[in-house]
Write a protein that holds these residues in place. Structure first.
Motif, PDB file in Angstrom:
ATOM      1  N   GLY A   1      41.483   6.431 -10.428  1.00 48.17           N
ATOM      2  CA  GLY A   1      42.401   7.383 -11.037  1.00 48.17           C
ATOM      3  C   GLY A   1      43.615   6.690 -11.606  1.00 48.17           C
ATOM      4  O   GLY A   1      43.550   5.530 -11.995  1.00 48.17           O
ATOM      5  N   GLU A   2      44.715   7.451 -11.637  1.00 48.44           N
ATOM      6  CA  GLU A   2      45.979   6.909 -12.123  1.00 48.44           C
ATOM      7  C   GLU A   2      46.976   6.890 -10.982  1.00 48.44           C
ATOM      8  O   GLU A   2      47.028   7.830 -10.177  1.00 48.44           O
ATOM      9  CB  GLU A   2      46.534   7.776 -13.254  1.00 48.44           C
ATOM     10  CG  GLU A   2      45.814   7.574 -14.562  1.00 48.44           C
ATOM     11  CD  GLU A   2      46.638   8.081 -15.746  1.00 48.44           C
ATOM     12  OE1 GLU A   2      47.311   9.114 -15.589  1.00 48.44           O
ATOM     13  OE2 GLU A   2      46.582   7.423 -16.804  1.00 48.44           O
ATOM     14  N   ILE A   3      47.768   5.827 -10.946  1.00 47.61           N
ATOM     15  CA  ILE A   3      48.768   5.681  -9.890  1.00 47.61           C
ATOM     16  C   ILE A   3      50.127   5.446 -10.543  1.00 47.61           C
ATOM     17  O   ILE A   3      50.221   4.712 -11.522  1.00 47.61           O
ATOM     18  CB  ILE A   3      48.365   4.529  -8.929  1.00 47.61           C
ATOM     19  CG1 ILE A   3      49.256   4.468  -7.692  1.00 47.61           C
ATOM     20  CG2 ILE A   3      48.327   3.164  -9.640  1.00 47.61           C
ATOM     21  CD1 ILE A   3      48.674   3.592  -6.567  1.00 47.61           C
ATOM     22  N   THR A   4      51.142   6.119 -10.039  1.00 50.22           N
ATOM     23  CA  THR A   4      52.501   5.908 -10.545  1.00 50.22           C
ATOM     24  C   THR A   4      53.329   5.231  -9.462  1.00 50.22           C
ATOM     25  O   THR A   4      53.438   5.742  -8.342  1.00 50.22           O
ATOM     26  CB  THR A   4      53.185   7.242 -10.915  1.00 50.22           C
ATOM     27  OG1 THR A   4      52.353   7.933 -11.842  1.00 50.22           O
ATOM     28  CG2 THR A   4      54.551   7.015 -11.543  1.00 50.22           C
ATOM     29  N   PHE A   5      53.857   4.066  -9.818  1.00 53.08           N
ATOM     30  CA  PHE A   5      54.783   3.380  -8.917  1.00 53.08           C
ATOM     31  C   PHE A   5      56.200   3.745  -9.331  1.00 53.08           C
ATOM     32  O   PHE A   5      56.508   3.808 -10.524  1.00 53.08           O
ATOM     33  CB  PHE A   5      54.599   1.858  -9.012  1.00 53.08           C
ATOM     34  CG  PHE A   5      53.237   1.385  -8.597  1.00 53.08           C
ATOM     35  CD1 PHE A   5      52.840   1.427  -7.262  1.00 53.08           C
ATOM     36  CD2 PHE A   5      52.340   0.899  -9.538  1.00 53.08           C
ATOM     37  CE1 PHE A   5      51.578   0.995  -6.876  1.00 53.08           C
ATOM     38  CE2 PHE A   5      51.071   0.460  -9.167  1.00 53.08           C
ATOM     39  CZ  PHE A   5      50.690   0.510  -7.833  1.00 53.08           C
ATOM     40  N   SER A   6      57.041   3.989  -8.357  1.00 53.75           N
ATOM     41  CA  SER A   6      58.447   4.249  -8.656  1.00 53.75           C
ATOM     42  C   SER A   6      59.287   3.263  -7.877  1.00 53.75           C
ATOM     43  O   SER A   6      58.908   2.825  -6.785  1.00 53.75           O
ATOM     44  CB  SER A   6      58.822   5.678  -8.276  1.00 53.75           C
ATOM     45  OG  SER A   6      58.106   6.577  -9.096  1.00 53.75           O
ATOM     46  N   PHE A   7      60.417   2.937  -8.474  1.00 52.25           N
ATOM     47  CA  PHE A   7      61.284   1.919  -7.888  1.00 52.25           C
ATOM     48  C   PHE A   7      62.533   2.590  -7.358  1.00 52.25           C
ATOM     49  O   PHE A   7      63.333   3.124  -8.107  1.00 52.25           O
ATOM     50  CB  PHE A   7      61.603   0.860  -8.945  1.00 52.25           C
ATOM     51  CG  PHE A   7      60.342   0.226  -9.448  1.00 52.25           C
ATOM     52  CD1 PHE A   7      59.865  -0.940  -8.874  1.00 52.25           C
ATOM     53  CD2 PHE A   7      59.588   0.844 -10.445  1.00 52.25           C
ATOM     54  CE1 PHE A   7      58.670  -1.489  -9.297  1.00 52.25           C
ATOM     55  CE2 PHE A   7      58.384   0.293 -10.868  1.00 52.25           C
ATOM     56  CZ  PHE A   7      57.926  -0.872 -10.298  1.00 52.25           C
TER      57      PHE A   7
ATOM     58  N   LYS B   1      65.761   1.949  -5.307  1.00 49.29           N
ATOM     59  CA  LYS B   1      66.622   0.855  -4.809  1.00 49.29           C
ATOM     60  C   LYS B   1      65.801  -0.432  -4.773  1.00 49.29           C
ATOM     61  O   LYS B   1      65.301  -0.874  -5.786  1.00 49.29           O
ATOM     62  CB  LYS B   1      67.235   1.220  -3.458  1.00 49.29           C
ATOM     63  CG  LYS B   1      68.154   2.422  -3.584  1.00 49.29           C
ATOM     64  CD  LYS B   1      68.784   2.808  -2.250  1.00 49.29           C
ATOM     65  CE  LYS B   1      69.527   4.126  -2.423  1.00 49.29           C
ATOM     66  NZ  LYS B   1      69.131   5.128  -1.473  1.00 49.29           N
ATOM     67  N   GLU B   2      65.611  -1.001  -3.608  1.00 49.58           N
ATOM     68  CA  GLU B   2      64.880  -2.269  -3.520  1.00 49.58           C
ATOM     69  C   GLU B   2      63.391  -2.055  -3.267  1.00 49.58           C
ATOM     70  O   GLU B   2      62.650  -3.001  -3.095  1.00 49.58           O
ATOM     71  CB  GLU B   2      65.457  -3.120  -2.369  1.00 49.58           C
ATOM     72  CG  GLU B   2      66.924  -3.426  -2.508  1.00 49.58           C
ATOM     73  CD  GLU B   2      67.210  -4.383  -3.667  1.00 49.58           C
ATOM     74  OE1 GLU B   2      66.961  -5.586  -3.492  1.00 49.58           O
ATOM     75  OE2 GLU B   2      67.655  -3.899  -4.729  1.00 49.58           O
ATOM     76  N   LYS B   3      63.000  -0.775  -3.234  1.00 49.99           N
ATOM     77  CA  LYS B   3      61.661  -0.458  -2.742  1.00 49.99           C
ATOM     78  C   LYS B   3      60.703  -0.001  -3.843  1.00 49.99           C
ATOM     79  O   LYS B   3      61.105   0.690  -4.771  1.00 49.99           O
ATOM     80  CB  LYS B   3      61.798   0.675  -1.721  1.00 49.99           C
ATOM     81  CG  LYS B   3      61.122   0.392  -0.416  1.00 49.99           C
ATOM     82  CD  LYS B   3      61.451   1.402   0.669  1.00 49.99           C
ATOM     83  CE  LYS B   3      61.678   2.820   0.204  1.00 49.99           C
ATOM     84  NZ  LYS B   3      61.994   3.760   1.270  1.00 49.99           N
ATOM     85  N   ILE B   4      59.424  -0.346  -3.700  1.00 49.11           N
ATOM     86  CA  ILE B   4      58.397   0.223  -4.573  1.00 49.11           C
ATOM     87  C   ILE B   4      57.646   1.271  -3.760  1.00 49.11           C
ATOM     88  O   ILE B   4      57.224   0.996  -2.633  1.00 49.11           O
ATOM     89  CB  ILE B   4      57.375  -0.835  -5.050  1.00 49.11           C
ATOM     90  CG1 ILE B   4      58.075  -1.955  -5.825  1.00 49.11           C
ATOM     91  CG2 ILE B   4      56.287  -0.188  -5.916  1.00 49.11           C
ATOM     92  CD1 ILE B   4      57.138  -3.026  -6.336  1.00 49.11           C
ATOM     93  N   VAL B   5      57.496   2.470  -4.336  1.00 51.41           N
ATOM     94  CA  VAL B   5      56.725   3.517  -3.653  1.00 51.41           C
ATOM     95  C   VAL B   5      55.680   4.072  -4.629  1.00 51.41           C
ATOM     96  O   VAL B   5      55.788   3.872  -5.838  1.00 51.41           O
ATOM     97  CB  VAL B   5      57.625   4.680  -3.158  1.00 51.41           C
ATOM     98  CG1 VAL B   5      58.721   4.159  -2.242  1.00 51.41           C
ATOM     99  CG2 VAL B   5      58.215   5.448  -4.323  1.00 51.41           C
ATOM    100  N   VAL B   6      54.689   4.751  -4.092  1.00 58.14           N
ATOM    101  CA  VAL B   6      53.746   5.485  -4.939  1.00 58.14           C
ATOM    102  C   VAL B   6      54.289   6.904  -5.033  1.00 58.14           C
ATOM    103  O   VAL B   6      54.394   7.596  -4.022  1.00 58.14           O
ATOM    104  CB  VAL B   6      52.326   5.494  -4.337  1.00 58.14           C
ATOM    105  CG1 VAL B   6      51.389   6.361  -5.174  1.00 58.14           C
ATOM    106  CG2 VAL B   6      51.784   4.081  -4.207  1.00 58.14           C
ATOM    107  N   SER B   7      54.664   7.338  -6.247  1.00 59.34           N
ATOM    108  CA  SER B   7      55.251   8.674  -6.377  1.00 59.34           C
ATOM    109  C   SER B   7      54.221   9.703  -6.823  1.00 59.34           C
ATOM    110  O   SER B   7      54.324  10.874  -6.487  1.00 59.34           O
ATOM    111  CB  SER B   7      56.431   8.654  -7.345  1.00 59.34           C
ATOM    112  OG  SER B   7      56.028   8.094  -8.566  1.00 59.34           O
ATOM    113  N   GLU B   8      53.240   9.256  -7.626  1.00 61.14           N
ATOM    114  CA  GLU B   8      52.182  10.165  -8.054  1.00 61.14           C
ATOM    115  C   GLU B   8      50.860   9.435  -8.072  1.00 61.14           C
ATOM    116  O   GLU B   8      50.817   8.231  -8.321  1.00 61.14           O
ATOM    117  CB  GLU B   8      52.474  10.714  -9.454  1.00 61.14           C
ATOM    118  CG  GLU B   8      53.590  11.732  -9.470  1.00 61.14           C
ATOM    119  CD  GLU B   8      53.828  12.275 -10.866  1.00 61.14           C
ATOM    120  OE1 GLU B   8      52.863  12.748 -11.483  1.00 61.14           O
ATOM    121  OE2 GLU B   8      54.981  12.186 -11.314  1.00 61.14           O
TER     122      GLU B   8
END
Ligand SMILES: [Zn+2]
Length: 176
Positions: free
Chosen positions: A84-90, A92-99
């Protein structure tokens, strides 16, 4: 442990001919690999977000590619456990998966493939949603042999109007 279902490629043959080692997805074994991939491939992060193509390969590893690349190329032509598709969001200092979604017309994975996605994301210790933020239902029309993306729970073929199976049935298609 119950065997996790895998999905074979059902997309176009023409795209499959472009599968090449060079275009395989980048394996993410730890969060730092995401940053490395962004730098190596000159990905543009827009408003702290970055969308990528992802697959979970049969070894239960996360592979990512540029969002414009096909899942089958990301997977090196192999079957997958999800895609599928993955959205990384930044943040502060962190990378998260937002969608994250199961939107892959090449593999048409079930929404329930989230289970393995979650296991893989948990192992990476990356923050993530607790389900696909967009979950798609794919069905094969056995009458006109068209792949459908079911919208608003209308199980009717977009091409010929036939009723679609209520259960996921993409396995009725031939692998390409
Ligand atoms: Zn049809």
């Amino acid at each position: 442990m119950e065997k996790i279902p895998s999905y074979f490629y059902v997309g176009s043959k023409e795209i499959r001919t472009r599968v090449h080692k060079e275009y395989e997805g980048y394996k993410i074994s730890q969060i730092e690999d995401i940053q490395r991939w962004i730098e190596n491939t000159n990905q543009a992060v827009v408003n702290e977000h970055l969308i990528a193509t992802f697959v979970i390969n049969e070894q239960a590893e996360l592979l990512i590619s540029d969002r414009h690349s096909e899942h089958v190329m990301c997977a090196g032509g192999q079957a997958v456990l999800s895609a599928g598709e993955i959205t990384f969001s930044f943040e502060k200092e962190k990378i998260v998966v937002s969608e994250i979604s199961n939107q892959s017309t090449g593999y048409c994975p079930k929404p329930s493939s989230w289970e393995i996605v979650e296991i893989v994301l948990n192992k990476l210790e990356i923050e993530h949603p607790n389900a696909f933020t967009s979950a798609f239902e794919f069905r094969y029309c056995v009458v006109c042999e068209t792949k459908n993306l079911v919208k608003e729970e209308v199980y009717e073929c977009i091409v010929c109007g036939s009723d679609l199976d209520l259960e996921w049935n993409i396995h009725k298609m031939k692998p390409n």
